[in-house]
Design a protein around this motif. Structure first.
Motif, PDB file in Angstrom:
ATOM      1  N   ASP A  45       0.839  -1.204   0.000  1.00  0.00           N
ATOM      2  CA  ASP A  45       0.000   0.000   0.000  1.00  0.00           C
ATOM      3  C   ASP A  45       0.872   1.252   0.000  1.00  0.00           C
ATOM      4  O   ASP A  45       0.592   2.231  -0.707  1.00  0.00           O
ATOM      5  CB  ASP A  45      -0.910  -0.019   1.225  1.00  0.00           C
ATOM      6  N   GLY A  46       1.951   1.229   0.780  1.00  0.00           N
ATOM      7  CA  GLY A  46       2.834   2.390   0.836  1.00  0.00           C
ATOM      8  C   GLY A  46       3.508   2.681  -0.492  1.00  0.00           C
ATOM      9  O   GLY A  46       3.607   3.845  -0.913  1.00  0.00           O
ATOM     10  N   ILE A  47       3.974   1.639  -1.165  1.00  0.00           N
ATOM     11  CA  ILE A  47       4.594   1.832  -2.476  1.00  0.00           C
ATOM     12  C   ILE A  47       3.588   2.392  -3.462  1.00  0.00           C
ATOM     13  O   ILE A  47       3.876   3.326  -4.226  1.00  0.00           O
ATOM     14  CB  ILE A  47       5.178   0.507  -3.007  1.00  0.00           C
ATOM     15  N   ARG A  48       2.394   1.844  -3.451  1.00  0.00           N
ATOM     16  CA  ARG A  48       1.372   2.332  -4.386  1.00  0.00           C
ATOM     17  C   ARG A  48       1.040   3.797  -4.118  1.00  0.00           C
ATOM     18  O   ARG A  48       0.944   4.602  -5.043  1.00  0.00           O
ATOM     19  CB  ARG A  48       0.108   1.474  -4.306  1.00  0.00           C
ATOM     20  N   ARG A  49       0.855   4.159  -2.857  1.00  0.00           N
ATOM     21  CA  ARG A  49       0.546   5.551  -2.518  1.00  0.00           C
ATOM     22  C   ARG A  49       1.664   6.481  -3.008  1.00  0.00           C
ATOM     23  O   ARG A  49       1.401   7.583  -3.497  1.00  0.00           O
ATOM     24  CB  ARG A  49       0.397   5.704  -1.000  1.00  0.00           C
ATOM     25  N   THR A  50       2.894   6.037  -2.840  1.00  0.00           N
ATOM     26  CA  THR A  50       4.031   6.872  -3.231  1.00  0.00           C
ATOM     27  C   THR A  50       4.076   7.066  -4.740  1.00  0.00           C
ATOM     28  O   THR A  50       4.276   8.183  -5.235  1.00  0.00           O
ATOM     29  CB  THR A  50       5.345   6.236  -2.737  1.00  0.00           C
ATOM     30  N   VAL A  51       3.868   5.988  -5.478  1.00  0.00           N
ATOM     31  CA  VAL A  51       3.866   6.090  -6.944  1.00  0.00           C
ATOM     32  C   VAL A  51       2.700   6.947  -7.408  1.00  0.00           C
ATOM     33  O   VAL A  51       2.844   7.792  -8.305  1.00  0.00           O
ATOM     34  CB  VAL A  51       3.808   4.692  -7.591  1.00  0.00           C
ATOM     35  N   GLU A  52       1.547   6.768  -6.808  1.00  0.00           N
ATOM     36  CA  GLU A  52       0.374   7.570  -7.180  1.00  0.00           C
ATOM     37  C   GLU A  52       0.642   9.063  -6.975  1.00  0.00           C
ATOM     38  O   GLU A  52       0.193   9.894  -7.775  1.00  0.00           O
ATOM     39  CB  GLU A  52      -0.836   7.141  -6.355  1.00  0.00           C
ATOM     40  N   ALA A  53       1.370   9.403  -5.906  1.00  0.00           N
ATOM     41  CA  ALA A  53       1.633  10.810  -5.606  1.00  0.00           C
ATOM     42  C   ALA A  53       2.691  11.400  -6.524  1.00  0.00           C
ATOM     43  O   ALA A  53       2.560  12.545  -6.973  1.00  0.00           O
ATOM     44  CB  ALA A  53       2.058  10.952  -4.148  1.00  0.00           C
ATOM     45  N   LEU A  54       3.754  10.644  -6.808  1.00  0.00           N
ATOM     46  CA  LEU A  54       4.886  11.189  -7.549  1.00  0.00           C
ATOM     47  C   LEU A  54       4.838  10.900  -9.040  1.00  0.00           C
ATOM     48  O   LEU A  54       5.417  11.644  -9.834  1.00  0.00           O
ATOM     49  CB  LEU A  54       6.195  10.646  -6.949  1.00  0.00           C
ATOM     50  N   TYR A  55       4.185   9.813  -9.416  1.00  0.00           N
ATOM     51  CA  TYR A  55       4.091   9.426 -10.839  1.00  0.00           C
ATOM     52  C   TYR A  55       2.651   9.019 -11.157  1.00  0.00           C
ATOM     53  O   TYR A  55       2.379   7.871 -11.522  1.00  0.00           O
ATOM     54  CB  TYR A  55       5.045   8.266 -11.146  1.00  0.00           C
ATOM     55  N   PRO A  56       1.704   9.946 -11.015  1.00  0.00           N
ATOM     56  CA  PRO A  56       0.284   9.588 -11.151  1.00  0.00           C
ATOM     57  C   PRO A  56      -0.075   9.029 -12.519  1.00  0.00           C
ATOM     58  O   PRO A  56      -1.024   8.235 -12.628  1.00  0.00           O
ATOM     59  CB  PRO A  56      -0.442  10.919 -10.885  1.00  0.00           C
ATOM     60  N   ASP A  57       0.665   9.395 -13.552  1.00  0.00           N
ATOM     61  CA  ASP A  57       0.347   8.905 -14.890  1.00  0.00           C
ATOM     62  C   ASP A  57       0.716   7.437 -15.082  1.00  0.00           C
ATOM     63  O   ASP A  57       0.293   6.812 -16.062  1.00  0.00           O
ATOM     64  CB  ASP A  57       1.080   9.738 -15.952  1.00  0.00           C
ATOM     65  N   LEU A  58       1.492   6.883 -14.149  1.00  0.00           N
ATOM     66  CA  LEU A  58       1.961   5.504 -14.313  1.00  0.00           C
ATOM     67  C   LEU A  58       1.051   4.473 -13.671  1.00  0.00           C
ATOM     68  O   LEU A  58       1.176   3.282 -13.929  1.00  0.00           O
ATOM     69  CB  LEU A  58       3.355   5.350 -13.713  1.00  0.00           C
ATOM     70  N   VAL A  59       0.142   4.926 -12.795  1.00  0.00           N
ATOM     71  CA  VAL A  59      -0.669   3.989 -12.034  1.00  0.00           C
ATOM     72  C   VAL A  59      -2.135   4.175 -12.368  1.00  0.00           C
ATOM     73  O   VAL A  59      -2.664   5.297 -12.325  1.00  0.00           O
ATOM     74  CB  VAL A  59      -0.463   4.198 -10.499  1.00  0.00           C
ATOM     75  N   GLY A  60      -2.796   3.081 -12.692  1.00  0.00           N
ATOM     76  CA  GLY A  60      -4.216   3.134 -13.014  1.00  0.00           C
ATOM     77  C   GLY A  60      -5.060   3.231 -11.758  1.00  0.00           C
ATOM     78  O   GLY A  60      -4.560   3.122 -10.638  1.00  0.00           O
ATOM     79  N   PRO A  61      -6.374   3.442 -11.882  1.00  0.00           N
ATOM     80  CA  PRO A  61      -7.250   3.534 -10.726  1.00  0.00           C
ATOM     81  C   PRO A  61      -7.304   2.203  -9.976  1.00  0.00           C
ATOM     82  O   PRO A  61      -7.140   1.132 -10.548  1.00  0.00           O
ATOM     83  CB  PRO A  61      -8.605   3.899 -11.335  1.00  0.00           C
ATOM     84  N   ARG A  62      -7.568   2.267  -8.695  1.00  0.00           N
ATOM     85  CA  ARG A  62      -7.702   1.055  -7.889  1.00  0.00           C
ATOM     86  C   ARG A  62      -8.921   0.250  -8.349  1.00  0.00           C
ATOM     87  O   ARG A  62      -9.922   0.800  -8.812  1.00  0.00           O
ATOM     88  CB  ARG A  62      -7.884   1.395  -6.411  1.00  0.00           C
ATOM     89  N   ALA A  63      -8.818  -1.049  -8.177  1.00  0.00           N
ATOM     90  CA  ALA A  63      -9.919  -1.922  -8.580  1.00  0.00           C
ATOM     91  C   ALA A  63     -11.178  -1.634  -7.768  1.00  0.00           C
ATOM     92  O   ALA A  63     -12.294  -1.822  -8.228  1.00  0.00           O
ATOM     93  CB  ALA A  63      -9.521  -3.386  -8.417  1.00  0.00           C
TER      94      ALA A  63
END
Length: 311
Positions: free
Chosen positions: A291-309
Motif C-alpha cells: 500500500d505504501g509503495i502504491r501511494r508513493t507512486v500515485e503521488a509522484l508518478y500519477p500517470d503511471l498507475v491506473g485507478p484502484r480496482a
C-alpha cells in the motif's frame, strides 16, 4: 504532541521534512540546515516552521549562536554522508556537530539521533538484524557513511550521559513516501524509467524493512518518550521484511515499466530488521509496504498507475 518547542536538523530531507511539517501543526518547530535548494526555505516558512542557517562543515564554536536554547525536543537527521571519500571529515564533522548540538540543547526533554542500519557487520542477505548484532561500519557502496555514523553514535552516547540529556539512537532502515524524492524505491523506479540497470546480488536478493512516512512521523514522539540518559538504542524500520527484488517486481506490476536487473558483486546493501523492540516502543506500523509503495507512486508518478480496482 502539542505546545512543545522542537528542533529538527536536516529539515529539508526525506525523513526530517515530513516530521517537521507534521509537528508544526501543534508545536513551535525550528529547522536547521543550509537550505541550498531554491525556494525550500520559503516552503518551510509557509508551513509555520522557523528556519536557522547551519552548516555542519563549519566546526567553529559559534555556529549555533543566535539559536534559542530552550527546545523541549530535538531530532538530529542532518549528516555528512562522505561521498567525497574523506573518512576523517565524515568522522569529525558529524561528531563535532552532534556534540555542539546536544550541548546547546542540554535542557531538552529528549534528543533523538537518526543513525543507520548500514553500520551492521554484514551477515547473510536475509539475516534478521537485532540491536545486539555486531557492527563493523563497512559499506562498499558508500564507505564513509557508516563510519561517520558509528563515530557519531559514540559522541551521542557520551554527551547524553555527561549532560544528563535523555537520548534515543534510532538506526533507520529505508524511509519512503510521497514527500521529497520518495525514498530508495523511487530511485529504483527512476532507473526503470530511464532504462538504467539496477544492480542486484549475484545470488538471492537484498532484504530491508521499509518504513512509510506516515508511520515514521507517528513514531517520532514515541521514540522521544523512550529516551534515557544511558541512551535507548533501537532499530527503526517497518514491521515487514521486504526483498528489494520483490519491491522492484511490484513496481513493474504497478507501472508496466520493465526493470533491468543486473547481477553485480557490489550493490546498495540493505538490512532486514527484527522489529520486536521498536514495536514495544511505538506499537505496530499502520501502512503495509504494498500500500505504501502504491501511494508513493500515485503521488509522484500519477500517470503511471491506473485507478484502484475498488474505485
Amino acid at each position: 504532541m502539542k505546545n512543545k518547542k522542537i528542533l529538527v536538523t536536516g529539515g529539508t530531507g526525506q525523513v526530517a521534512r515530513p516530521v517537521a511539517e507534521a509537528l508544526a501543526e501543534d508545536n513551535e518547530v525550528w529547522s536547521l540546515g543550509r537550505f541550498g535548494t531554491p525556494g525550500v526555505e520559503a516552503e518551510l516558512t509557509a508551513r509555520g516552521i522557523k528556519t536557522f542557517h547551519w552548516d555542519m562543515d563549519d566546526l567553529g564554536p559559534d555556529t549555533l549562536q543566535g539559536l534559542p536554547e530552550d527546545f523541549t525536543h530535538v531530532i538530529h537527521c542532518a549528516v555528512r554522508r562522505g561521498e567525497d571519500g574523506d573518512f576523517t571529515a565524515a568522522v569529525t564533522v558529524n561528531s563535532v556537530a552532534a556534540g555542539r548540538l546536544m550541548t546547546h540543547c542540554r535542557t531538552a526533554e529528549a534528543f533523538l539521533f537518526v543513525s543507520t542500519g548500514a553500520l551492521y557487520a554484514r551477515q547473510t542477505l536475509d539475516h534478521l538484524y537485532t540491536e545486539t548484532d555486531a557492527i563493523d561500519g563497512r559499506a562498499d557502496w558508500l564507505p564513509c557513511y557508516p563510519v561517520g555514523k558509528i563515530a557519531t553514535e559514540g559522541t551521542v552516547r557520551a554527551f547524553g550521559q555527561v549532560l544528563g540529556l535523555p537520548t534515543t539512537i534510532a538506526r533507520l532502515n529505508i524511509a519512503y513516501g510521497p514527500g521529497g524524492y520518495g525514498g530508495v524505491p523511487m530511485l529504483y523506479l527512476k532507473r526503470m524509467l530511464a532504462g538504467e540497470p539496477i544492480p542486484v546480488p549475484l545470488e538471492g536478493q537484498n532484504w530491508c524493512s521499509l518504513l512509510y512516512t506516515d508511520d515514521l512521523v507517528r513514531q517520532v514522539p514515541l521514540l522521544w518518550d523512550a529516551a534515557t540518559v544511558s541512551t535507548t538504542l533501537v532499530n527503526w524500520g517497518g514491521d515487514e521484511s521486504v526483498g528489494i527484488t520483490d519491491c522492484v517486481r511490484y513496481l513493474e506490476e504497478l507501472t508496466g515499466v520493465t526493470a533491468k536487473l543486473v547481477p553485480r558483486e557490489v550493490t546498495r546493501e540493505t538490512y532486514r530488521f527484527d522489529p520486536t523492540l521498536r514495536r514495544k516502543l511505538t506499537g505496530p506500523c499502520e501502512v503495509g509496504w504494498h500500500d505504501g509503495i502504491r501511494r508513493t507512486v500515485e503521488a509522484l508518478y500519477p500517470d503511471l498507475v491506473g485507478p484502484r480496482a475498488d474505485g
